[in-house]
Enzyme design. Structure first.
Site, PDB file in Angstrom:
ATOM      1  N   HIS A   1      -6.562  -4.271   3.399  1.00 12.08           N
ATOM      2  CA  HIS A   1      -7.179  -4.554   4.701  1.00 12.08           C
ATOM      3  C   HIS A   1      -8.281  -5.605   4.617  1.00 12.08           C
ATOM      4  O   HIS A   1      -8.905  -5.916   5.638  1.00 12.08           O
ATOM      5  CB  HIS A   1      -7.733  -3.284   5.366  1.00 12.08           C
ATOM      6  CG  HIS A   1      -6.721  -2.190   5.503  1.00 12.08           C
ATOM      7  ND1 HIS A   1      -5.526  -2.381   6.142  1.00 12.08           N
ATOM      8  CD2 HIS A   1      -6.727  -0.901   5.065  1.00 12.08           C
ATOM      9  CE1 HIS A   1      -4.831  -1.250   6.104  1.00 12.08           C
ATOM     10  NE2 HIS A   1      -5.535  -0.343   5.456  1.00 12.08           N
TER      11      HIS A   1
ATOM     12  N   ASP B   1      -0.188  -2.518   4.949  1.00  8.95           N
ATOM     13  CA  ASP B   1      -1.129  -1.397   5.023  1.00  8.95           C
ATOM     14  C   ASP B   1      -1.858  -1.308   3.690  1.00  8.95           C
ATOM     15  O   ASP B   1      -2.096  -0.230   3.161  1.00  8.95           O
ATOM     16  CB  ASP B   1      -0.373  -0.095   5.323  1.00  8.95           C
ATOM     17  CG  ASP B   1      -1.311   1.062   5.640  1.00  8.95           C
ATOM     18  OD1 ASP B   1      -2.386   0.815   6.200  1.00  8.95           O
ATOM     19  OD2 ASP B   1      -0.963   2.210   5.305  1.00  8.95           O
TER      20      ASP B   1
ATOM     21  N   GLY C   1       0.832  -1.198   0.000  1.00  7.98           N
ATOM     22  CA  GLY C   1       0.000   0.000   0.000  1.00  7.98           C
ATOM     23  C   GLY C   1       0.866   1.248   0.000  1.00  7.98           C
ATOM     24  O   GLY C   1       1.593   1.505   0.959  1.00  7.98           O
TER      25      GLY C   1
ATOM     26  N   SER D   1       4.986   7.528   3.130  1.00 10.38           N
ATOM     27  CA  SER D   1       5.429   6.530   4.109  1.00 10.38           C
ATOM     28  C   SER D   1       6.752   5.895   3.677  1.00 10.38           C
ATOM     29  O   SER D   1       7.624   5.619   4.515  1.00 10.38           O
ATOM     30  CB  SER D   1       4.353   5.455   4.276  1.00 10.38           C
ATOM     31  OG  SER D   1       4.729   4.508   5.240  1.00 10.38           O
TER      32      SER D   1
ATOM     33  N   GLN E   1      -1.804  -7.851  -3.490  1.00 11.29           N
ATOM     34  CA  GLN E   1      -1.340  -8.672  -2.389  1.00 11.29           C
ATOM     35  C   GLN E   1      -2.070 -10.007  -2.306  1.00 11.29           C
ATOM     36  O   GLN E   1      -1.695 -10.855  -1.484  1.00 11.29           O
ATOM     37  CB  GLN E   1      -1.454  -7.912  -1.070  1.00 11.29           C
ATOM     38  CG  GLN E   1      -2.873  -7.669  -0.568  1.00 11.29           C
ATOM     39  CD  GLN E   1      -2.867  -6.884   0.725  1.00 11.29           C
ATOM     40  OE1 GLN E   1      -2.968  -5.675   0.734  1.00 11.29           O
ATOM     41  NE2 GLN E   1      -2.765  -7.597   1.845  1.00 11.29           N
TER      42      GLN E   1
ATOM     43  N   ASP F   1       1.765  -1.535  -4.805  1.00 11.77           N
ATOM     44  CA  ASP F   1       0.443  -0.930  -4.942  1.00 11.77           C
ATOM     45  C   ASP F   1      -0.218  -1.489  -6.191  1.00 11.77           C
ATOM     46  O   ASP F   1       0.465  -1.952  -7.123  1.00 11.77           O
ATOM     47  CB  ASP F   1       0.558   0.594  -5.041  1.00 11.77           C
ATOM     48  CG  ASP F   1      -0.733   1.298  -4.623  1.00 11.77           C
ATOM     49  OD1 ASP F   1      -0.826   1.718  -3.451  1.00 11.77           O
ATOM     50  OD2 ASP F   1      -1.642   1.427  -5.473  1.00 11.77           O
TER      51      ASP F   1
ATOM     52  N   GLY G   1      -0.432   4.492  -1.398  1.00 14.35           N
ATOM     53  CA  GLY G   1      -1.255   5.689  -1.261  1.00 14.35           C
ATOM     54  C   GLY G   1      -1.321   6.484  -2.554  1.00 14.35           C
ATOM     55  O   GLY G   1      -0.573   6.254  -3.504  1.00 14.35           O
ATOM     56  N   GLY G   2      -2.216   7.470  -2.571  1.00  8.68           N
ATOM     57  CA  GLY G   2      -2.365   8.305  -3.763  1.00  8.68           C
ATOM     58  C   GLY G   2      -3.311   7.752  -4.798  1.00  8.68           C
ATOM     59  O   GLY G   2      -3.529   8.374  -5.840  1.00  8.68           O
ATOM     60  N   TYR G   3      -3.861   6.553  -4.546  1.00 10.68           N
ATOM     61  CA  TYR G   3      -4.806   5.921  -5.452  1.00 10.68           C
ATOM     62  C   TYR G   3      -4.247   5.842  -6.873  1.00 10.68           C
ATOM     63  O   TYR G   3      -3.102   5.465  -7.059  1.00 10.68           O
ATOM     64  CB  TYR G   3      -6.159   6.621  -5.385  1.00 10.68           C
ATOM     65  CG  TYR G   3      -6.765   6.546  -4.004  1.00 10.68           C
ATOM     66  CD1 TYR G   3      -7.389   5.384  -3.557  1.00 10.68           C
ATOM     67  CD2 TYR G   3      -6.644   7.621  -3.121  1.00 10.68           C
ATOM     68  CE1 TYR G   3      -7.914   5.295  -2.278  1.00 10.68           C
ATOM     69  CE2 TYR G   3      -7.163   7.547  -1.833  1.00 10.68           C
ATOM     70  CZ  TYR G   3      -7.797   6.377  -1.410  1.00 10.68           C
ATOM     71  OH  TYR G   3      -8.292   6.287  -0.138  1.00 10.68           O
TER      72      TYR G   3
END
Length: 390
Positions: free
Chosen positions: A271, A268, A197, A210, A246, A227, A199-201
């Site tokens: 989920h 992360d 993960g 991160s 994942q 991602d 981020g930022g889609y």
């Protein structure tokens, strides 16, 4: 980032363990300019924004014997120093440091002393100190901003999350002390960290805060991010992004083969309960003995929209339910090939905190790789380098 650049960066990182002689060998192999360029990039990444609002220029001269590499930096208040194309003579102040001293300072554990940095010229072209006090202060603050990036000292994780625009900075206010306590022993090592993960889609150039935070926290670390969207514009020295899911077993196997073994894995990602379990099955067996597997947002894995069965009363209940599921699936033999030990036989510790779990893999597991084996990837059949235990 090219393979050659990656090899250069890894050579510089590894040389810090061997002292001045090893650093000298690396500089002579790759050349002063190439090694200096890596160090300048690292300094710009670590440096603090200048407090002054006016611009000043700093000449940074890195030396190796008689060889000299000069970079001119613009320093503007509110921003970190940046390269400029100005000539050396145009710099308001010149700083000088030996490459070997800087490598040892940047890539070893916090020495508490800083690099041996010297001021070789201040206000060039002027025969006396300027009466413009504000200009003097501006130049001094510009030099301080550059020097701030030349040290092994690193702020706490919460501060780094804010500096690097991590979208997890609010949650890190609670979890940062736990990360810092559990990761303390790994801080100065050649850590390989994987985070699921980014981020930022779907925006390729967004997210990655991160990853930058972990790069700063682990000065010798190689940081990998996964991602579902392409995040390759975020790649830089010591940060590599990979596109994949994942829950894709073939992708996870290839990831471990090409870039493992990992010292830290942080989930992360989606989920979703099924994804969390699939990733764990494939990544935990490839986790290095003495390493950490971290699962964030525990309560989310039990939500109905994430394929969970029920919403537990708190995150601790979610953690226990998740760990029981992990143990059950690993115990049934759903393990990566290679005879890796199951969860019950290799788990050295389980630390549960608010909405996050830290699973520590035992360092003395039978048949596991000893900690003194090099962290270079060798799952693809390449003979691993072996160096003395640290």
């Amino acid at each position: 980032m090219t393979t050659t650049r990656t090899e250069l960066v890894e050579s510089v990182l590894r040389s810090a363990s061997g002292g001045w002689r090893r650093v000298t060998e690396v500089v002579e192999r790759w050349g002063t300019d190439a090694v200096a360029a890596v160090l300048v990039d690292e300094i710009l990444f670590r440096s603090e924004p200048a407090a002054d609002c006016a611009t000043a220029t700093v000449g940074l001269e890195l030396t190796h014997g008689s060889a000299r590499h000069t970079t001119i930096l613009d320093v503007t208040g509110g921003s970190r120093p940046a390269r400029t194309g100005a000539a050396t003579a145009d710099a308001d102040v010149r700083l000088e440091c030996s490459i070997a001293d800087l490598v040892l300072e940047l890539y070893r554990s916090d020495t508490g002393r800083g690099p041996d940095m010297r001021v070789t010229r201040f206000l060039p072209g002027e025969g006396h100190l300027s009466s413009d006090t504000e200009r003097l202060h501006r130049i001094a603050r510009a030099a301080d901003a550059v020097v701030s990036g030349c040290t092994s000292h690193s702020p706490g994780l919460a501060t780094l999350a804010l500096r690097h625009d991590s979208d997890r900075c609010s949650s890190l206010q609670l979890s940062a002390p736990h990360f810092e306590r559990h990761f303390r022993a790994l801080r100065g090592q050649e850590v390989r960290l994987l985070e699921l993960g980014i981020g930022g889609y779907e925006r390729p150039d967004q997210g990655g805060g991160s990853l930058r935070m972990w790069k700063h926290f682990f000065p010798r670390g190689q940081i990998y991010g996964v991602d579902v969207f392409d995040k390759s514009p975020l790649d830089e020295d010591r940060i590599t992004t990979l596109r994949g899911r994942q829950d894709d077993r073939e992708f996870l196997d290839r990831l471990c083969r090409d870039h493992g073994p990992f010292d830290v894995v942080i989930d992360d990602g989606s989920h979703a309960a099924g994804d969390v379990l699939t990733a764990f099955e494939h990544l935990y067996p490839r986790l290095r003995p003495g390493g950490w597997y971290v699962i964030e947002d525990l309560s989310a894995s039990s939500w109905a929209r994430h394929d969970g069965d029920a919403v537990p009363g708190d995150s601790i209940a979610a953690a226990l339910a998740l760990v029981n599921a992990l143990r059950e699936r690993m115990g049934r033999g759903l393990r990566a090939d290679g005879g890796s030990p199951d969860l019950a036989g290799s788990l050295a510790g389980l630390n549960l905190h608010h909405n996050i779990a830290f699973l520590e893999k035992g360092a003395g597991v039978a048949g596991a790789l000893p900690q003194w084996v090099s962290r270079r990837p060798f799952w693809n059949g390449v003979t691993p380098q072996v160096h003395p235990a640290r």
